[in-house]
Design a protein around this motif. Structure first.
Motif, short mmCIF file in Angstrom:
data_model
loop_
_atom_site.label_atom_id
_atom_site.label_comp_id
_atom_site.label_asym_id
_atom_site.label_seq_id
_atom_site.Cartn_x
_atom_site.Cartn_y
_atom_site.Cartn_z
N HIS A 76 -1.90 27.46 2.86
CA HIS A 76 -1.27 27.94 3.92
C HIS A 76 0.07 28.59 3.36
O HIS A 76 0.74 29.53 4.15
CB HIS A 76 -0.70 27.21 5.42
N LEU A 77 0.52 27.92 2.56
CA LEU A 77 2.03 28.66 1.87
C LEU A 77 1.92 29.42 0.58
O LEU A 77 2.66 29.69 -0.05
CB LEU A 77 2.91 27.44 1.39
N HIS A 78 0.50 29.76 0.36
CA HIS A 78 0.17 30.99 -0.91
C HIS A 78 0.73 32.41 -0.14
O HIS A 78 -0.12 33.32 -0.12
CB HIS A 78 -1.11 30.75 -1.40
N THR A 79 1.72 32.45 0.00
CA THR A 79 2.34 33.73 0.44
C THR A 79 3.55 34.29 -0.40
O THR A 79 4.29 33.11 -1.15
CB THR A 79 2.82 33.78 2.00
N PRO A 80 3.82 35.44 -0.44
CA PRO A 80 5.04 35.95 -1.33
C PRO A 80 6.45 35.18 -0.90
O PRO A 80 6.90 34.86 -2.09
CB PRO A 80 5.32 37.37 -0.81
N MET A 81 6.71 34.79 0.43
CA MET A 81 7.85 34.15 0.40
C MET A 81 8.18 32.70 -0.10
O MET A 81 8.95 32.54 -0.91
CB MET A 81 8.01 33.91 2.22
N TYR A 82 6.81 32.03 -0.18
CA TYR A 82 6.82 30.63 -0.75
C TYR A 82 6.48 30.88 -2.16
O TYR A 82 6.91 29.89 -2.89
CB TYR A 82 6.08 29.69 0.00
N PHE A 83 6.09 31.90 -2.60
CA PHE A 83 5.95 32.19 -4.10
C PHE A 83 7.46 32.11 -4.54
O PHE A 83 7.75 31.61 -5.77
CB PHE A 83 5.12 33.37 -4.55
N PHE A 84 8.33 32.90 -4.03
CA PHE A 84 9.73 33.08 -4.51
C PHE A 84 10.24 31.79 -4.36
O PHE A 84 11.31 31.62 -5.06
CB PHE A 84 10.40 34.22 -3.88
N LEU A 85 10.05 31.13 -3.42
CA LEU A 85 10.84 29.94 -3.00
C LEU A 85 10.34 28.94 -4.20
O LEU A 85 11.29 27.97 -4.66
CB LEU A 85 10.46 29.20 -1.63
N ALA A 86 9.05 28.93 -4.38
CA ALA A 86 8.50 27.84 -5.71
C ALA A 86 9.29 28.10 -7.17
O ALA A 86 9.76 27.35 -7.88
CB ALA A 86 7.23 27.81 -5.98
N ASN A 87 9.36 29.50 -7.14
CA ASN A 87 10.24 30.06 -8.48
C ASN A 87 11.65 29.62 -8.23
O ASN A 87 12.38 29.29 -9.38
CB ASN A 87 10.14 31.49 -8.34
N LEU A 136 17.01 35.26 -3.99
CA LEU A 136 17.37 35.18 -2.66
C LEU A 136 17.26 36.84 -1.96
O LEU A 136 17.19 37.09 -0.95
CB LEU A 136 18.84 34.85 -2.60
N THR A 137 17.50 37.66 -3.02
CA THR A 137 17.67 39.10 -2.45
C THR A 137 16.04 39.53 -2.08
O THR A 137 15.70 40.04 -1.21
CB THR A 137 18.23 40.04 -3.52
N VAL A 138 15.12 39.01 -3.08
CA VAL A 138 13.54 39.41 -2.78
C VAL A 138 13.18 38.83 -1.62
O VAL A 138 12.46 39.31 -0.75
CB VAL A 138 13.05 39.23 -3.97
N MET A 139 13.69 37.37 -1.44
CA MET A 139 13.22 36.89 -0.15
C MET A 139 13.86 37.41 0.98
O MET A 139 13.00 37.63 1.96
CB MET A 139 13.70 35.33 -0.24
#
Length: 326
Positions: A76-87, A136-139
């Motif tokens: 459920h978290l395999h989205t761009p938002m959480y991809f950036f959060l993991a990074n 943070l900007t990309v998010m």
């Protein structure tokens, strides 16, 4: 006699040049160790500093590692938002792991030495820590597209575009590290900090740092001013879009997805502003070092707690990962 004196003069001049070259080589190119002055020389404070920093470091690594594992294991978290959060969590782990363990080792061993290669590694990950601004900007842009242009979200925030955005910051970090390699340092160079901060290294270098300073200012704009401008622009568009929603519940539901991100942005730029003001208002190396603790340890430590406490999706993923009841 005149010829003999003439020849003797030039022989002595050549010997003097060779001597200077040898001394320069000894003082600059052969440097393999630098000295980190740390936060305090008081022996009574060393155990306290060691204990506090060790606890903060363990909390930072554990919290961010849980965020990465939870995002990776939950589809459920395999989205761009959480991809950036993991990074973001990965960057925080790398950043703190390159600075804090070395400081703890030095405190325990009562040593101030750091190898030249180790210093370069710290510089790389310190600049890599600037990737927080970019992420943070990309998010913020991700939230802007999701709220203002939901139909185009999957098209705009595609995996290739997200990967390119992350790789840009890796390149900026590598560029700074390669430029540091061209600098020379004198034997016994002291860095008035607990890690190799780029600005402090440029101050104590024995060679010309003009190019490094120019790149530093350019990257400060690229990873500082532009990201903050992007965040403010994204949220201005988000607020403008939410104002057109008539339902109060709809406004709250849409803006609630930005709560965690706004908290992290406030913490990150708030501590960054504090460090900048501290550096501008005082020339004390100790106070600057203490202020730097905020963005090197406090912010990375609090990020996972903010996201796990304020984000329902992350809380749900952590409960499933740890087999906790809902």
């Amino acid at each position: 006699v005149e010829n003999t004196g003439f020849i003797y003069y030039y022989e002595m001049k050549i010997v003097w040049r060779i001597h200077n070259s040898c001394m320069e080589a000894e003082n600059h190119t052969e440097v393999s160790q630098l000295l980190l002055l740390g936060l305090s020389d008081d022996p009574k404070l060393q155990p306290l500093l060691c204990g506090v920093f060790l606890c903060m470091y363990l909390f930072t690594v554990l919290g961010n590692l849980l965020i990465i594992v939870a995002i990776s294991s939950d589809s459920h978290l395999h989205t761009p938002m959480y991809f950036f959060l993991a990074n973001l969590s990965f960057v925080d782990i790398c950043f703190t792991s390159s600075t804090v363990p070395k400081m703890l080792v030095n405190v325990q061993a009562q040593s101030k030495n750091i190898s030249y290669i180790g210093c370069l590694i710290q510089v790389f990950f310190m600049i890599f820590g600037g990737m927080d601004n970019f992420l943070l900007t990309v998010m913020a842009y991700d939230r802007y597209v999701a709220i203002c242009h939901p139909l185009y979200y999957t098209v705009v925030m595609n995996p290739r575009f997200c990967g390119i955005l992350v790789l840009i910051s890796w390149f900026v970090s590598l560029l700074h590290t390669l430029l540091i390699r061209r600098l020379t340092f004198c034997v016994g160079t002291e860095i008035p900090h607990f890690f190799c901060e780029l600005a402090e290294i440029l101050k104590v270098a024995c060679s010309d740092t003009l190019i490094n300073n120019i790149i530093l200012y350019v990257s400060a704009v690229f990873l500082g001013v532009l990201p903050l401008t992007g965040i403010l622009f994204s949220y201005s568009k988000i607020v403008s879009s939410l104002m057109r929603i008539s339902s109060a519940g709809g406004k709250y539901k849409a803006f609630s997805t930005c709560g965690s991100h706004l908290s992290v942005v406030s913490l990150f730029y708030g501590t960054g502003l504090g460090v900048s003001l501290s550096s501008a208002l005082t020339h004390s190396s100790l106070q600057n070092s203490v202020a730097s603790v905020m963005y090197t340890l406090v912010t990375p430590m609090l990020n996972p707690f903010i996201y796990s406490l304020r984000n329902k999706d992350v809380k749900g993923a952590l409960r499933r990962l740890l087999n906790l009841p809902a």
